[in-house]
Scaffold this active site. Sequence first.
Site, PDB file in Angstrom:
ATOM      1  N   ASN A   1       0.834  -1.198   0.000  1.00 47.95           N
ATOM      2  CA  ASN A   1       0.000   0.000   0.000  1.00 47.95           C
ATOM      3  C   ASN A   1       0.870   1.249   0.000  1.00 47.95           C
ATOM      4  OD1 ASN A   1       0.634  -0.782   2.677  1.00 47.95           O
ATOM      5  ND2 ASN A   1      -1.058   0.407   3.524  1.00 47.95           N
TER       6      ASN A   1
ATOM      7  N   GLU B   1       0.288   5.210   0.692  1.00 43.08           N
ATOM      8  CA  GLU B   1      -0.639   6.259   1.134  1.00 43.08           C
ATOM      9  C   GLU B   1      -0.163   7.626   0.653  1.00 43.08           C
ATOM     10  OE1 GLU B   1      -1.064   5.637   5.375  1.00 43.08           O
ATOM     11  OE2 GLU B   1      -2.257   3.815   5.039  1.00 43.08           O
TER      12      GLU B   1
ATOM     13  N   CYS C   1      -4.207   0.725  -2.311  1.00 42.42           N
ATOM     14  CA  CYS C   1      -4.062  -0.536  -1.589  1.00 42.42           C
ATOM     15  C   CYS C   1      -2.960  -1.389  -2.221  1.00 42.42           C
ATOM     16  CB  CYS C   1      -5.376  -1.318  -1.635  1.00 42.42           C
ATOM     17  SG  CYS C   1      -6.684  -0.643  -0.586  1.00 42.42           S
TER      18      CYS C   1
ATOM     19  N   GLU D   1      -3.167  -4.600  -3.075  1.00 43.67           N
ATOM     20  CA  GLU D   1      -3.626  -5.553  -4.101  1.00 43.67           C
ATOM     21  C   GLU D   1      -3.624  -4.957  -5.508  1.00 43.67           C
ATOM     22  OE1 GLU D   1      -4.983  -4.821  -1.194  1.00 43.67           O
ATOM     23  OE2 GLU D   1      -5.983  -6.522  -0.266  1.00 43.67           O
TER      24      GLU D   1
ATOM     25  N   CYS E   1     -10.136  -5.426   1.068  1.00 43.18           N
ATOM     26  CA  CYS E   1     -11.313  -4.556   1.205  1.00 43.18           C
ATOM     27  C   CYS E   1     -12.269  -4.815   0.040  1.00 43.18           C
ATOM     28  CB  CYS E   1     -10.890  -3.088   1.266  1.00 43.18           C
ATOM     29  SG  CYS E   1     -10.357  -2.407  -0.323  1.00 43.18           S
TER      30      CYS E   1
ATOM     31  N   CYS F   1     -11.007  -3.936  -3.432  1.00 45.42           N
ATOM     32  CA  CYS F   1      -9.947  -4.858  -3.874  1.00 45.42           C
ATOM     33  C   CYS F   1     -10.519  -6.205  -4.263  1.00 45.42           C
ATOM     34  CB  CYS F   1      -8.891  -5.017  -2.784  1.00 45.42           C
ATOM     35  SG  CYS F   1      -7.857  -3.543  -2.624  1.00 45.42           S
TER      36      CYS F   1
HETATM   37  N1  THU Z   1      -5.320  -1.537   2.578  1.00 42.55           N
HETATM   38  C1  THU Z   1      -4.783  -2.352   1.614  1.00 42.55           C
HETATM   39  O1  THU Z   1      -3.656  -2.135   1.155  1.00 42.55           O
HETATM   40  N2  THU Z   1      -5.526  -3.400   1.188  1.00 42.55           N
HETATM   41  C2  THU Z   1      -6.769  -3.715   1.643  1.00 42.55           C
HETATM   42  O2  THU Z   1      -7.402  -4.625   1.131  1.00 42.55           O
HETATM   43  C3  THU Z   1      -7.321  -2.985   2.775  1.00 42.55           C
HETATM   44  C4  THU Z   1      -6.619  -1.734   3.161  1.00 42.55           C
HETATM   45  C5  THU Z   1      -4.538  -0.373   3.042  1.00 42.55           C
HETATM   46  C6  THU Z   1      -5.115   0.955   2.649  1.00 42.55           C
HETATM   47  C7  THU Z   1      -4.524   1.860   3.701  1.00 42.55           C
HETATM   48  O3  THU Z   1      -3.240   2.291   3.266  1.00 42.55           O
HETATM   49  C8  THU Z   1      -4.352   0.969   4.914  1.00 42.55           C
HETATM   50  O4  THU Z   1      -4.457  -0.368   4.432  1.00 42.55           O
HETATM   51  C9  THU Z   1      -5.393   1.189   5.988  1.00 42.55           C
HETATM   52  O5  THU Z   1      -6.676   1.155   5.488  1.00 42.55           O
END
Ligand code: THU
Length: 132
Positions: free
Chosen positions: A43, A45, A54, A56, A89, A92
Amino acid sequence: MPDDQQLLDQARRVREAAHAPYSKFRVGAAVLDEQGRVHLGCNVENAAYPLGSCAEPNAIAAMVAAGGKRIARIAIVGGAGEPVACLPCGGCRQRISEFADDRTRIIVLDDDGNPVEHTVAAVLPGAFRLDP
Ligand code: THU
């Protein structure tokens, strides 16, 4: 061909590269493609929060850029400290579904840190498809 544990290990390793200064929640994803190659993503940010991405879709983008067509298997590891059970999530799940079949396996950790698998159909029943 990596087994589930090896794919999880790769997800665990790329998770360390995550850029997650805001949530502190690091996620790594390892995608095995139809040619037996592994593509990694973490991920990333952003200070403008909605622009973060994210793990994925970043692993999927790496697969597509390398010419991979299908997700044979995907492993995901995430958590704020030590890895915890972390399923993809909702968004994803749809992104994985684009390149996967109903039976494609999603490997994650359970609460005890042991590998556990789910299928795409189990985590995204009734997935949206343009051509159902
Ligand atoms: N996140 C992912 O990388 N994948 C997911 O399926 C769920 C959330 C990340 C997004 C964000 O940077 C952090 O996790 C917290 O939500």
